[in-house]
Design a protein around this motif. Structure first.
Motif, short mmCIF file in Angstrom:
data_model
loop_
_atom_site.label_atom_id
_atom_site.label_comp_id
_atom_site.label_asym_id
_atom_site.label_seq_id
_atom_site.Cartn_x
_atom_site.Cartn_y
_atom_site.Cartn_z
N LEU A 168 0.36 -1.68 9.94
CA LEU A 168 1.50 -0.77 8.95
C LEU A 168 0.67 -0.28 7.90
O LEU A 168 0.37 -1.25 6.97
CB LEU A 168 2.66 -1.47 8.66
N HIS A 169 0.38 0.95 7.47
CA HIS A 169 -0.41 1.38 6.62
C HIS A 169 0.45 2.28 5.60
O HIS A 169 1.09 3.29 6.13
CB HIS A 169 -1.68 2.18 7.21
N ILE A 170 0.63 1.85 4.43
CA ILE A 170 1.35 2.55 3.43
C ILE A 170 0.88 2.96 2.24
O ILE A 170 -0.10 2.15 1.54
CB ILE A 170 2.65 1.71 2.97
N SER A 171 0.56 4.35 1.85
CA SER A 171 -0.23 4.91 0.78
C SER A 171 0.68 5.64 -0.06
O SER A 171 1.18 6.49 0.45
CB SER A 171 -1.55 5.57 1.32
N ASP A 172 0.20 5.84 -1.26
CA ASP A 172 0.59 6.66 -2.30
C ASP A 172 2.18 6.84 -2.33
O ASP A 172 2.65 8.05 -2.37
CB ASP A 172 0.05 7.96 -2.04
N PRO A 173 2.90 5.69 -2.60
CA PRO A 173 4.29 5.91 -2.63
C PRO A 173 4.96 6.38 -3.78
O PRO A 173 6.12 7.07 -3.59
CB PRO A 173 5.08 4.36 -2.65
N HIS A 174 3.81 6.19 -4.99
CA HIS A 174 4.57 6.76 -6.28
C HIS A 174 6.06 6.55 -6.36
O HIS A 174 6.92 7.48 -6.49
CB HIS A 174 4.07 8.19 -6.38
N VAL A 175 6.37 5.17 -6.20
CA VAL A 175 7.75 4.73 -6.25
C VAL A 175 8.73 5.28 -6.95
O VAL A 175 10.12 5.34 -6.91
CB VAL A 175 8.23 3.43 -5.85
N ASP A 176 8.46 5.64 -8.42
CA ASP A 176 9.46 5.87 -9.41
C ASP A 176 9.45 7.70 -9.45
O ASP A 176 10.13 8.21 -10.28
CB ASP A 176 8.98 5.46 -10.69
N LEU B 198 -12.30 2.37 7.83
CA LEU B 198 -11.91 2.52 6.42
C LEU B 198 -10.34 3.43 6.41
O LEU B 198 -10.06 4.23 7.32
CB LEU B 198 -12.99 3.62 5.78
N LEU B 199 -9.39 2.59 5.63
CA LEU B 199 -8.37 3.14 5.66
C LEU B 199 -8.05 3.46 4.15
O LEU B 199 -8.32 2.73 3.11
CB LEU B 199 -7.21 2.14 5.98
N GLY B 200 -7.55 4.80 3.81
CA GLY B 200 -7.25 5.28 2.48
C GLY B 200 -6.25 6.15 2.34
O GLY B 200 -5.45 6.41 3.41
N GLY B 201 -6.20 6.81 1.35
CA GLY B 201 -5.02 7.92 0.93
C GLY B 201 -5.46 8.66 -0.03
O GLY B 201 -6.63 9.62 0.00
N HIS B 202 -4.78 8.92 -1.21
CA HIS B 202 -5.09 9.80 -2.45
C HIS B 202 -4.98 11.04 -2.25
O HIS B 202 -4.53 11.78 -3.00
CB HIS B 202 -6.45 9.35 -2.78
N THR B 203 -5.53 11.83 -1.21
CA THR B 203 -5.31 13.07 -1.07
C THR B 203 -3.94 14.06 -0.91
O THR B 203 -3.94 14.82 -1.00
CB THR B 203 -6.07 13.60 0.21
N HIS B 204 -3.07 12.98 -0.44
CA HIS B 204 -1.66 13.54 -0.24
C HIS B 204 -1.81 14.51 1.06
O HIS B 204 -0.63 15.36 1.35
CB HIS B 204 -1.14 13.99 -1.42
N GLY B 205 -2.80 14.76 1.68
CA GLY B 205 -2.91 15.76 2.44
C GLY B 205 -2.98 17.29 1.98
O GLY B 205 -2.84 18.19 2.82
N GLY B 206 -2.96 17.33 0.70
CA GLY B 206 -2.73 18.64 -0.21
C GLY B 206 -1.38 18.62 -0.50
O GLY B 206 -1.25 19.23 -1.65
N GLN B 207 -0.53 17.98 -0.07
CA GLN B 207 0.93 18.03 -0.37
C GLN B 207 1.52 19.48 -0.45
O GLN B 207 2.78 19.41 0.06
CB GLN B 207 0.97 17.35 -1.99
N ILE B 208 0.71 20.31 -1.10
CA ILE B 208 1.42 21.60 -0.99
C ILE B 208 0.45 22.53 -0.24
O ILE B 208 -0.72 22.91 -0.85
CB ILE B 208 1.66 22.31 -2.25
N CYS B 209 0.84 22.75 0.86
CA CYS B 209 -0.14 23.43 1.99
C CYS B 209 0.40 24.79 2.39
O CYS B 209 1.48 25.02 2.51
CB CYS B 209 -0.35 22.37 3.26
N LEU B 210 -0.76 25.49 2.86
CA LEU B 210 -0.43 26.75 3.55
C LEU B 210 0.21 26.65 5.02
O LEU B 210 0.03 25.46 5.33
CB LEU B 210 -1.57 27.65 3.61
N PRO B 211 0.75 27.57 5.63
CA PRO B 211 1.03 27.25 6.88
C PRO B 211 -0.17 26.85 7.83
O PRO B 211 -1.24 27.27 7.80
CB PRO B 211 1.64 28.75 7.57
N GLY B 212 0.28 25.84 8.76
CA GLY B 212 -0.90 25.21 9.53
C GLY B 212 -1.48 24.01 8.79
O GLY B 212 -2.31 23.58 9.21
N SER B 213 -0.63 23.59 7.62
CA SER B 213 -1.08 22.35 7.05
C SER B 213 -2.55 22.45 6.47
O SER B 213 -3.14 21.49 6.31
CB SER B 213 -0.80 20.95 8.01
N ILE B 214 -2.79 23.71 6.02
CA ILE B 214 -3.94 24.03 5.26
C ILE B 214 -3.88 23.55 4.04
O ILE B 214 -3.16 24.25 3.04
CB ILE B 214 -4.36 25.54 5.57
#
Length: 332
Positions: free
Chosen positions: A105-113, A254-270
């Protein structure tokens, strides 16, 4: 009164430094604390990127207000609370037979607060999952400097629902001062260190490095030297930006995170930006580099502003497996 308060603060700091030196060694503890003191909340010039928007707090309110004026803010908030469980298969010929179907189970970048609603969703999901190991790849705090009590309290609520063992690394939002509190919860934090996971007579190695993106206190050479030649090994790194070093050091995964996948993306998850120095194909999900398998989590939480567009948050179940034996396959 002021003198007594000041003396008490110095005493607490000295006690913390002693704990960190005992845990990490004098050089690493003092190096990390010193770099934090020099560069916490620096917007320009530190780390792998020249510009760090997550440290520019005046612009966070501007982004929030623009989204509110556009009518998109509350939709983005709801998206940020819709944490999904993703499933990923990692196929490696080097995997010991007894670890076939071993699940992480991989959990990244929760920024819990940052969002209590998102974290409530997270703790609702966890009890229903079946896994053998949990790994946390950093960024437990929302801000990049200042108080961290709320982050530790939020992490304690999450960890209470996790099965042991739990391994973790720090991210660029996390101060080294959080380390004793995180470990007191039962997280084995890997600060340029390696853990061994055994099944019967077989074993795999899980290494973890300190933040390589902003504070740049990672030491792949050190953790790599602790792993026997030819052994199956996984590297936990907050950022996947060190993919070249990891592959050349011989890590299988290698398991990582950090990018948030962009977080705010254009349609198509760009993604508009990944806040990272790496090929875009490595910004989210599964990827390969040379002989190494990688996965970049888009994260369970949100950074800068607690909104997401075209990029829902995630936690990931990675199932390790050995390649099917071609000799056992039926002829077409």
């Amino acid at each position: 009164m002021f003198i007594a308060t000041n003396r008490k603060a110095h005493q607490v700091e000295d006690e913390l430094l002693l704990k960190l030196e005992q845990r990490l060694g004098r050089i690493h503890a003092r190096q990390r604390l010193g770099i934090e003191a020099d560069h916490e909340a620096q917007i320009f010039g530190q780390g792998l990127n020249f510009f760090h928007i997550e440290n520019w707090y005046s612009v966070h309110s501007l982004i929030r207000n623009i989204l509110k004026l556009s009518g998109l803010y509350w939709r983005g908030r709801r998206n940020a609370e819709r944490i999904a469980v993703k499933y990923n298969t990692i196929e490696c010929a080097n995997l010991p037979a007894l670890f076939d179907s071993f699940t992480i189970l991989h959990i990244s970048d929760p920024h819990v607060d940052m969002s209590q609603r998102a974290m409530r969703r997270l703790v609702e999901l966890i009890p229903g999952l079946d896994y053998d190991l949990c790994v946390l790849t950093g960024d437990y705090r929302g801000k990049t400097f200042g108080a961290f009590d709320a982050a530790l309290e939020g992490m304690a609520r999450v960890v209470a629902h996790l099965k042991q063992p739990v391994l973790g690394v720090l991210g660029n939002h996390d101060t080294i001062r959080m380390l004793p509190g995180l470990e007191a919860m039962g997280i084995r934090m890997l600060q340029n260190e390696c853990a061994t996971i055994k099944r019967g007579e077989e074993e795999i190695f899980v290494a973890g490095i300190d933040d390589a993106h902003y504070f740049r206190v990672d030491n792949i050479e050190k953790v790599g030297s602790e792993i026997p030649d030819g052994a199956f090994s996984i590297l936990l790194s907050h950022t996947p930006e060190i993919y070249r070093q990891a592959a050349h050091a011989g890590f299988d995964v290698l398991l990582g995170g950090h990018t948030h996948g962009g977080q705010i993306c254009l349609p198509g998850s760009i993604p508009i930006t990944l806040d990272s120095v790496l090929p875009r194909r490595m910004g989210a999900g599964a990827w390969r580099y040379r002989g190494m398998v990688g996965y970049t989590s888009v994260g369970a939480g949100s950074s800068v502003v607690a909104v997401r567009f075209n990029c829902l948050p995630e936690i990931t179940l990675h199932r390790l497996c050995r390649p099917a034996d071609p000799s056992n396959r039926a002829d077409p």
